[in-house]
Write an enzyme that holds these catalytic residues in place. Sequence first.
Site, PDB file in Angstrom:
ATOM      1  N   GLY A  14      -9.718 -19.462  51.219  1.00  0.00           N
ATOM      2  CA  GLY A  14     -10.981 -19.132  50.554  1.00  0.00           C
ATOM      3  C   GLY A  14     -10.773 -18.124  49.428  1.00  0.00           C
ATOM      4  N   GLN A  15     -11.883 -17.670  48.863  1.00  0.00           N
ATOM      5  CA  GLN A  15     -11.817 -16.772  47.708  1.00  0.00           C
ATOM      6  C   GLN A  15     -11.153 -15.437  48.060  1.00  0.00           C
ATOM      7  OE1 GLN A  15     -15.267 -17.044  44.838  1.00  0.00           O
ATOM      8  NE2 GLN A  15     -16.389 -17.189  46.751  1.00  0.00           N
ATOM      9  N   TYR A  56     -27.568 -18.386  57.836  1.00  0.00           N
ATOM     10  CA  TYR A  56     -26.258 -17.795  57.501  1.00  0.00           C
ATOM     11  C   TYR A  56     -26.271 -16.291  57.801  1.00  0.00           C
ATOM     12  CZ  TYR A  56     -22.675 -15.726  54.477  1.00  0.00           C
ATOM     13  OH  TYR A  56     -21.637 -14.970  53.988  1.00  0.00           O
ATOM     14  N   LYS A 103     -24.039 -14.228  60.585  1.00  0.00           N
ATOM     15  CA  LYS A 103     -23.115 -13.151  60.177  1.00  0.00           C
ATOM     16  C   LYS A 103     -23.489 -11.862  60.920  1.00  0.00           C
ATOM     17  CE  LYS A 103     -20.242 -13.134  57.496  1.00  0.00           C
ATOM     18  NZ  LYS A 103     -18.781 -13.423  57.624  1.00  0.00           N
TER      19      LYS A 103
HETATM   20  N1  LIG Z   1     -19.180 -16.050  49.119  1.00  0.00           N
HETATM   21  C1  LIG Z   1     -20.088 -15.092  49.078  1.00  0.00           C
HETATM   22  O1  LIG Z   1     -20.887 -14.991  48.133  1.00  0.00           O
HETATM   23  C2  LIG Z   1     -20.154 -14.057  50.179  1.00  0.00           C
HETATM   24  C3  LIG Z   1     -21.169 -13.086  50.144  1.00  0.00           C
HETATM   25  C4  LIG Z   1     -21.206 -12.119  51.152  1.00  0.00           C
HETATM   26  C5  LIG Z   1     -20.271 -12.129  52.170  1.00  0.00           C
HETATM   27  N2  LIG Z   1     -19.318 -13.086  52.193  1.00  0.00           N
HETATM   28  C6  LIG Z   1     -18.328 -13.080  53.292  1.00  0.00           C
HETATM   29  O2  LIG Z   1     -17.062 -12.773  52.762  1.00  0.00           O
HETATM   30  C7  LIG Z   1     -16.037 -13.485  53.463  1.00  0.00           C
HETATM   31  C8  LIG Z   1     -15.151 -14.217  52.485  1.00  0.00           C
HETATM   32  O3  LIG Z   1     -15.972 -15.109  51.712  1.00  0.00           O
HETATM   33  P1  LIG Z   1     -15.325 -16.193  50.739  1.00  0.00           P
HETATM   34  O4  LIG Z   1     -16.296 -16.403  49.625  1.00  0.00           O
HETATM   35  O5  LIG Z   1     -13.904 -15.841  50.469  1.00  0.00           O
HETATM   36  O6  LIG Z   1     -15.391 -17.474  51.701  1.00  0.00           O
HETATM   37  P2  LIG Z   1     -14.832 -18.950  51.410  1.00  0.00           P
HETATM   38  O7  LIG Z   1     -14.250 -19.027  50.045  1.00  0.00           O
HETATM   39  O8  LIG Z   1     -15.905 -19.898  51.814  1.00  0.00           O
HETATM   40  O9  LIG Z   1     -13.617 -19.025  52.454  1.00  0.00           O
HETATM   41  C9  LIG Z   1     -13.823 -19.100  53.828  1.00  0.00           C
HETATM   42  C10 LIG Z   1     -12.636 -19.807  54.431  1.00  0.00           C
HETATM   43  O10 LIG Z   1     -12.852 -19.901  55.841  1.00  0.00           O
HETATM   44  C11 LIG Z   1     -12.450 -21.196  56.240  1.00  0.00           C
HETATM   45  N3  LIG Z   1     -13.067 -21.620  57.494  1.00  0.00           N
HETATM   46  C12 LIG Z   1     -14.271 -22.243  57.685  1.00  0.00           C
HETATM   47  N4  LIG Z   1     -14.432 -22.578  58.978  1.00  0.00           N
HETATM   48  C13 LIG Z   1     -13.299 -22.166  59.633  1.00  0.00           C
HETATM   49  C14 LIG Z   1     -12.873 -22.244  60.978  1.00  0.00           C
HETATM   50  N5  LIG Z   1     -13.601 -22.837  61.926  1.00  0.00           N
HETATM   51  N6  LIG Z   1     -11.652 -21.731  61.296  1.00  0.00           N
HETATM   52  C15 LIG Z   1     -10.890 -21.148  60.347  1.00  0.00           C
HETATM   53  N7  LIG Z   1     -11.228 -21.055  59.056  1.00  0.00           N
HETATM   54  C16 LIG Z   1     -12.430 -21.559  58.690  1.00  0.00           C
HETATM   55  C17 LIG Z   1     -12.904 -22.064  55.083  1.00  0.00           C
HETATM   56  O11 LIG Z   1     -12.319 -23.344  55.142  1.00  0.00           O
HETATM   57  P3  LIG Z   1     -13.139 -24.606  54.532  1.00  0.00           P
HETATM   58  O12 LIG Z   1     -13.318 -24.335  53.072  1.00  0.00           O
HETATM   59  O13 LIG Z   1     -12.236 -25.756  54.842  1.00  0.00           O
HETATM   60  O14 LIG Z   1     -14.459 -24.651  55.262  1.00  0.00           O
HETATM   61  C18 LIG Z   1     -12.451 -21.231  53.907  1.00  0.00           C
HETATM   62  O15 LIG Z   1     -11.104 -21.484  53.558  1.00  0.00           O
HETATM   63  C19 LIG Z   1     -16.776 -14.356  54.480  1.00  0.00           C
HETATM   64  O16 LIG Z   1     -16.778 -13.706  55.720  1.00  0.00           O
HETATM   65  C20 LIG Z   1     -18.193 -14.440  53.960  1.00  0.00           C
HETATM   66  O17 LIG Z   1     -19.139 -14.620  54.986  1.00  0.00           O
HETATM   67  C21 LIG Z   1     -19.213 -14.027  51.206  1.00  0.00           C
END
Ligand SMILES: NC(=O)c1ccc[n+]([C@@H]2O[C@H](COP(=O)([O-])OP(=O)(O)OC[C@H]3O[C@@H](n4cnc5c(N)ncnc54)[C@H](OP(=O)(O)O)[C@@H]3O)[C@@H](O)[C@H]2O)c1
Length: 281
Positions: A10-11, A125, A129
């Site tokens: 992920g990001q 969501y 969380k």
């Molecule tokens: N994105 C935002 O704007 C945002 C805002 C606030 C907080 N956050 C939090 O910040 C953190 C990082 O966010 P991010 O944007 O980097 O998230 P992301 O890009 O969506 O990456 C999340 C990763 O987790 C993987 N994942 C999903 N289900 C899984 C499972 N069952 N077992 C293992 N891995 C799994 C995903 O794989 P797949 O792609 O194959 O599903 C993806 O590679 C997260 O905890 C998120 O809740 C994000």
Amino acid sequence: MRVLVTGVKGQLGHDVMNELAKRGYEGIGVDVEEMDITDAEAVEKVMRKANADKVVHCAAWTAVDAAEDQEEICRKVNAQGTENIARMCKELDLPMIYLSTDYVFDGEGTRPWEPDDERHPLNVYGQTKYEGELAVEKYLDKYYIVRIAWVFGLNGKNFIKTMLNLAKTHDTLTVVNDQTGSPTYTYDLARLLVDMLETDKYGRYHATNEGLCTWYEFAKEIFRQAGVDVKVVPVSSEKFAAKAKRPHNSRMNKEKLSQMGFERLPAWQDALQRYLKEIQE
Ligand SMILES: NC(=O)c1ccc[n+]([C@@H]2O[C@H](COP(=O)([O-])OP(=O)(O)OC[C@H]3O[C@@H](n4cnc5c(N)ncnc54)[C@H](OP(=O)(O)O)[C@@H]3O)[C@@H](O)[C@H]2O)c1
């Protein structure tokens, strides 16, 4: 220091791995193929084998609108998956960083949210969380809950990429102008998270880039900096049909970072400039 990083495709996970390597630490990166976090046995097996000193848990179900229709799987990943990891951290006595979100708050008022404010999520969501936060707090003493918002990084989907793509096929874009918050650049956040790993200043934190904007203002600045000529029209959340309800007020107080001696993130406009350069390269 050996650090297990979940959600490495992920990001954020991607940048945390880079930051660890830059500082000479060993990152053990896992995503769903190596360790499906909803599978308690797999989590136990991988975490025992990893022999890590600390855990940064970035993996999550992050599709906010889709979560409204797929509550069960979203909860399984964000709440149950986090509990599986927290339980093993307890057993192995590992400190854990859990990434959470501004969406644990209901967005009422205009006062910036404090890390210890009451949590009232508005959407599925955010609720899941929040349940993840509760699991971390239930099992562990040595944890960081780091709430971030409006995340952008090289690896994966985000608002900036969506805006730039839409501008290729549209002359005019409508963007909501009644949700106020702060974007978070994963490159900058990864630096802070590894700073945290080097300490034992556990607790709840808010960590985004500095400065506030609405999504509309964010979009305008993206196009200004990218030199893209597209008309951006502000709309209210009511007029913009999104499945999940989102908080109007996502202002988050980050003073605790300074109080605890952590370096805060640069201004979001500065982060955007570096990000646009990064995606061009
Ligand atoms: N994105 C935002 O704007 C945002 C805002 C606030 C907080 N956050 C939090 O910040 C953190 C990082 O966010 P991010 O944007 O980097 O998230 P992301 O890009 O969506 O990456 C999340 C990763 O987790 C993987 N994942 C999903 N289900 C899984 C499972 N069952 N077992 C293992 N891995 C799994 C995903 O794989 P797949 O792609 O194959 O599903 C993806 O590679 C997260 O905890 C998120 O809740 C994000």
